[in-house]
Design an enzyme around this catalytic site. Structure first.
Site, mmCIF file in Angstrom:
data_model
loop_
_atom_site.group_PDB
_atom_site.id
_atom_site.type_symbol
_atom_site.label_atom_id
_atom_site.label_comp_id
_atom_site.label_asym_id
_atom_site.label_seq_id
_atom_site.Cartn_x
_atom_site.Cartn_y
_atom_site.Cartn_z
ATOM 1 N N ASP A 88 -45.506 43.125 92.212
ATOM 2 C CA ASP A 88 -44.453 44.077 91.811
ATOM 3 C C ASP A 88 -43.255 43.297 91.320
ATOM 4 O O ASP A 88 -42.718 42.496 92.070
ATOM 5 C CB ASP A 88 -44.091 44.919 93.037
ATOM 6 C CG ASP A 88 -43.041 45.950 92.676
ATOM 7 O OD1 ASP A 88 -42.723 46.099 91.475
ATOM 8 O OD2 ASP A 88 -42.529 46.602 93.589
ATOM 9 N N ASP B 176 -12.412 27.408 80.080
ATOM 10 C CA ASP B 176 -12.421 26.693 78.808
ATOM 11 C C ASP B 176 -13.208 25.391 78.692
ATOM 12 O O ASP B 176 -13.702 24.849 79.671
ATOM 13 C CB ASP B 176 -10.984 26.513 78.310
ATOM 14 C CG ASP B 176 -10.888 26.957 76.845
ATOM 15 O OD1 ASP B 176 -11.929 27.308 76.273
ATOM 16 O OD2 ASP B 176 -9.781 26.944 76.278
ATOM 17 N N TYR C 56 -8.950 14.032 76.889
ATOM 18 C CA TYR C 56 -8.202 15.094 76.206
ATOM 19 C C TYR C 56 -8.107 14.853 74.691
ATOM 20 O O TYR C 56 -8.527 15.694 73.886
ATOM 21 C CB TYR C 56 -6.808 15.239 76.836
ATOM 22 C CG TYR C 56 -6.040 16.383 76.223
ATOM 23 C CD1 TYR C 56 -6.467 17.692 76.405
ATOM 24 C CD2 TYR C 56 -4.925 16.154 75.421
ATOM 25 C CE1 TYR C 56 -5.798 18.746 75.805
ATOM 26 C CE2 TYR C 56 -4.256 17.206 74.826
ATOM 27 C CZ TYR C 56 -4.697 18.494 75.016
ATOM 28 O OH TYR C 56 -4.047 19.534 74.408
ATOM 29 N N GLY D 157 1.043 29.544 75.461
ATOM 30 C CA GLY D 157 -0.381 29.783 75.228
ATOM 31 C C GLY D 157 -0.790 31.056 75.936
ATOM 32 O O GLY D 157 -0.160 31.484 76.908
ATOM 33 N N ARG E 66 -0.723 27.543 65.899
ATOM 34 C CA ARG E 66 -0.612 26.124 66.201
ATOM 35 C C ARG E 66 -1.092 25.403 64.953
ATOM 36 O O ARG E 66 -1.915 25.930 64.205
ATOM 37 C CB ARG E 66 -1.563 25.748 67.342
ATOM 38 C CG ARG E 66 -1.012 25.852 68.722
ATOM 39 C CD ARG E 66 -2.003 25.345 69.761
ATOM 40 N NE ARG E 66 -3.355 25.808 69.573
ATOM 41 C CZ ARG E 66 -4.311 25.109 68.960
ATOM 42 N NH1 ARG E 66 -4.085 23.899 68.489
ATOM 43 N NH2 ARG E 66 -5.506 25.607 68.832
ATOM 44 N N ARG F 122 -4.856 22.839 81.802
ATOM 45 C CA ARG F 122 -3.412 22.781 82.052
ATOM 46 C C ARG F 122 -2.994 23.823 83.079
ATOM 47 O O ARG F 122 -3.548 24.918 83.123
ATOM 48 C CB ARG F 122 -2.637 23.044 80.743
ATOM 49 C CG ARG F 122 -2.829 21.984 79.691
ATOM 50 C CD ARG F 122 -2.394 20.613 80.159
ATOM 51 N NE ARG F 122 -0.961 20.444 80.122
ATOM 52 C CZ ARG F 122 -0.298 19.869 79.111
ATOM 53 N NH1 ARG F 122 -0.945 19.406 78.055
ATOM 54 N NH2 ARG F 122 1.006 19.742 79.152
ATOM 55 N N VAL G 77 -2.417 36.208 68.410
ATOM 56 C CA VAL G 77 -1.271 36.519 67.540
ATOM 57 C C VAL G 77 -1.483 37.885 66.869
ATOM 58 O O VAL G 77 -0.562 38.712 66.808
ATOM 59 C CB VAL G 77 -1.077 35.391 66.497
ATOM 60 C CG1 VAL G 77 -0.122 35.816 65.395
ATOM 61 C CG2 VAL G 77 -0.566 34.121 67.188
HETATM 62 C C1 GDG Z 1 -7.047 29.622 72.180
HETATM 63 C C2 GDG Z 1 -8.144 30.002 71.166
HETATM 64 C C3 GDG Z 1 -7.888 32.392 71.853
HETATM 65 C C4 GDG Z 1 2.528 30.783 69.098
HETATM 66 N N1 GDG Z 1 3.648 30.309 68.540
HETATM 67 C C5 GDG Z 1 4.611 30.405 69.462
HETATM 68 C C6 GDG Z 1 4.055 30.968 70.619
HETATM 69 N N2 GDG Z 1 2.772 31.183 70.365
HETATM 70 C C7 GDG Z 1 1.810 31.772 71.318
HETATM 71 C C8 GDG Z 1 1.358 33.124 70.830
HETATM 72 C C9 GDG Z 1 -0.033 33.241 71.450
HETATM 73 C C10 GDG Z 1 -0.494 31.795 71.604
HETATM 74 O O1 GDG Z 1 0.657 30.963 71.410
HETATM 75 C C11 GDG Z 1 -1.520 31.410 70.561
HETATM 76 O O2 GDG Z 1 -2.722 32.003 70.911
HETATM 77 P P1 GDG Z 1 -3.951 32.138 69.886
HETATM 78 O O3 GDG Z 1 -4.945 33.035 70.514
HETATM 79 O O4 GDG Z 1 -3.469 32.697 68.604
HETATM 80 O O5 GDG Z 1 -4.482 30.682 69.593
HETATM 81 P P2 GDG Z 1 -4.832 29.313 70.439
HETATM 82 O O6 GDG Z 1 -3.595 28.652 70.917
HETATM 83 O O7 GDG Z 1 -5.652 28.496 69.511
HETATM 84 O O8 GDG Z 1 -5.691 29.779 71.714
HETATM 85 C C12 GDG Z 1 -7.913 31.419 70.666
HETATM 86 C C13 GDG Z 1 -6.926 31.912 72.931
HETATM 87 O O9 GDG Z 1 -7.189 30.560 73.299
HETATM 88 C C14 GDG Z 1 -7.036 32.784 74.182
HETATM 89 O O10 GDG Z 1 -8.352 32.847 74.666
HETATM 90 O O11 GDG Z 1 -7.453 33.660 71.372
HETATM 91 O O12 GDG Z 1 -8.953 31.797 69.787
HETATM 92 O O13 GDG Z 1 -8.172 29.089 70.075
HETATM 93 O O14 GDG Z 1 0.017 33.823 72.721
HETATM 94 O O15 GDG Z 1 2.260 34.082 71.274
HETATM 95 N N3 GDG Z 1 4.788 31.225 71.719
HETATM 96 C C15 GDG Z 1 6.117 30.909 71.684
HETATM 97 N N4 GDG Z 1 6.701 30.341 70.596
HETATM 98 C C16 GDG Z 1 6.007 30.073 69.478
HETATM 99 O O16 GDG Z 1 6.568 29.551 68.494
HETATM 100 N N5 GDG Z 1 6.878 31.171 72.757
#
Ligand code: GDG
Length: 497
Positions: free
Chosen positions: A497, A140, A86, A29, A272, A10, A376
């Site tokens: 070597d 990714d 996807y 994200g 999520r 994306r 998070v």
């Molecule tokens: C993948 C990997 C890895 C969540 N709710 C809201 C919101 N968020 C944002 C958070 C955070 C992001 O979404 C979630 O990131 P995570 O790391 O927790 O999880 P994944 O989406 O599964 O991400 C994970 C990541 O990639 C990075 O490499 O850590 O393991 O699975 O930034 O803040 N943001 C807003 N509203 C919400 O309600 N604005």
């Protein structure tokens, strides 16, 4: 500074269709939020899927022009491929398998063909944009064939790949029918990055056992090239979260929440909607906690923020139903007029509302069954300006390897989660502050920009190493001459070597 091409499924800006009209919105994200300011600060281009099919975007010339003005180059994907690539191989095959859910994994030749087609479409777009001195950084699991496809087109390119999800152990990875192609695909990069050393180790193990390449000290000798694999734990935009706490919009949101929460202590859960995040197990543990701790009835609230995700995949639809049922059961069993133990929000909140929840929560309950990193946990810790707040974190989240001062639990062990909640809610303030200060220092130092810079440094040093090794490699003519001299000689002394 060399130009950077970031490639991910994306774009950081998504095209949304509402009431027949197309709008541009920032993508949510970790990658998009974390890297958006860093990538704008340098000469760079982002290449990815804008969220709608190619036909629609071509019709909307204004939207395309706006995307290009933000240095975002779209890759076209047909509606058929969006399904099989996807919603198919990415979300029904690679995601569950790499998170150790083999029983949820679907294997389909049609999915695989779409994966090859879409990766090839990305390769065509990137190869059309790339110039000889560019650095290419691919992100990714959606694009694991892309490094090899690009290497065939651009043999000299400087190319890195980062995997945001776990790389599974060999016993799990070997189940994939296309395991060889995935490994060969990744080895097209010069550097392959992971969140933890464990994931890098699993990858190297599979490379050695499946492809038979020599592996030593994080280095693969693949056919004619050396490729490195290493750990780069992704950081967050620390200042964005710590400064957000002071922001007037966050203040207003916090005030609004406080009014509704009254004097209750707050346990926060943010994910999520995904079966890897362990949300039902978390709710069951919260229920067991209430059962055993009647003194906390009417004194504590679990704020459960669940962001809709992959709403067309069967396992996600079932999970949503399961959560709805569990929340209803808990609220029905323990709730009173005026007190609901679980506040259930099934939506994405604006950034300042999320920051307000992080900053007011007494406890963050982060208990994924498996998670590449989990941002998070880091974001919550960054908002604790006064140092007060307790993080409960699952040992199977990549973040646990950096955040050892959190209360670390096994997400499958309900008793451990219950005890962790008891400990968190009783923890002396001084201890909370001490634990958070150590974690904050680490998170501030190794933020998302530092993460990206370290990856870049290692990528450039890998390229240098390859060049040095190429210089040492004998040319074809030299090898022939040595062989013929050797055959013609009566006696020979070999010095190796
Ligand atoms: C993948 C990997 C890895 C969540 N709710 C809201 C919101 N968020 C944002 C958070 C955070 C992001 O979404 C979630 O990131 P995570 O790391 O927790 O999880 P994944 O989406 O599964 O991400 C994970 C990541 O990639 C990075 O490499 O850590 O393991 O699975 O930034 O803040 N943001 C807003 N509203 C919400 O309600 N604005």
């Amino acid at each position: 500074m060399r130009r950077l091409l970031i490639v991910s499924n994306r774009l950081p800006t998504t095209v949304q269709e509402r009431k027949g009209e197309l709008h541009l919105e920032p993508s949510v994200g970790g990658l998009a939020t974390g890297l958006s300011s860093w990538y704008k600060s340098r000469d760079s281009i982002w290449i990815g899927w804008p969220g709608i099919t190619g036909k629609k975007i071509k019709r909307e010339k204004d939207i395309l022009a706006k995307l290009l003005s933000e240095n975002c180059h779209p890759v076209s994907i047909t509606q058929h491929d969006v399904e099989a690539y996807y919603h198919g191989i990415c979300n029904r095959t690679i995601w569950p398998l790499f998170h150790h859910f083999p029983l949820y994994t679907e294997y389909s030749e049609g999915f695989w063909q779409a994966y090859e087609r879409v990766n090839t479409a990305f390769a065509n777009v990137v190869a059309g944009i790339a110039k000889p001195n560019d650095i290419i950084w691919i992100h990714d699991y959606h694009l694991m064939l892309l490094p090899k496809l690009l290497r065939e087109r651009l043999p000299k390119a400087t190319m890195g790949f980062f995997l945001h999800i776990p790389f599974p152990s060999f016993e799990i990875f070997r189940l994939l029918p296309w395991r060889n192609q995935i490994l060969e695909g990744l080895l097209g990069a010069d550097l392959v990055g992971f969140h933890t050393y464990d994931y890098a180790g699993h990858f190297l193990d599979s490379v050695h056992r499946i492809l038979g390449y020599e592996v030593a000290m994080g280095q693969v000798t693949a056919a004619d090239r050396v490729v490195r694999a290493d750990a780069f734990p992704m950081g967050i935009n620390y200042d964005l979260f710590s400064n957000a706490v002071q922001d007037s919009k966050t203040h207003a949101e916090r005030k609004r929440f406080h009014k509704k929460l009254e004097d209750c202590r707050v346990i926060l859960s943010v994910d999520r909607l995904d079966y890897t995040k362990g949300i039902p197990q978390r709710l069951e543990a919260f229920s067991a906690f209430l059962d055993r701790n009647s003194k906390f009835l009417r004194k504590v609230i679990l704020v459960l923020l669940v962001v809709p995700s992959r709403t067309r995949v069967g396992h996600y639809i079932q999970l949503k139903k399961q959560l709805d049922g569990l929340v209803g059961e808990i609220n029905g069993k323990y709730g009173t007029i005026g007190w609901m133990p679980v506040w259930y929000l099934y939506r994405s909140l604006p950034f300042h509302s999320l920051a307000a929840l992080y900053s007011l929560a007494d406890v963050a309950l982060v208990t994924p069954l498996r998670d590449g990193m989990n941002l998070v946990a880091k974001e919550y810790t960054a908002t604790k300006m006064d140092g007060k707040g307790v993080l409960i974190l699952s040992e199977t989240a990549g973040a646990a390897q950096e955040l050892g001062e959190a209360i670390i639990i096994n997400a499958n062990n309900q008793e451990e989660i219950v005890q962790a909640l008891e400990k968190a809610l009783e923890m002396p303030e001084q201890e909370q502050i001490e634990r958070n200060r150590i974690m904050q220092k680490r998170l501030r130092r190794y933020d998302v920009v530092q993460w990206a810079n370290e990856f870049m440094d290692k990528l450039l040093s890998t390229k240098k190493l390859q060049q040095e090794m190429e210089e040492k490699t004998l040319s074809y003519e030299m090898q022939r001459k040595l062989a013929s001299d050797f055959q013609e000689s009566n006696k020979a002394l070999l010095l190796l070597d």
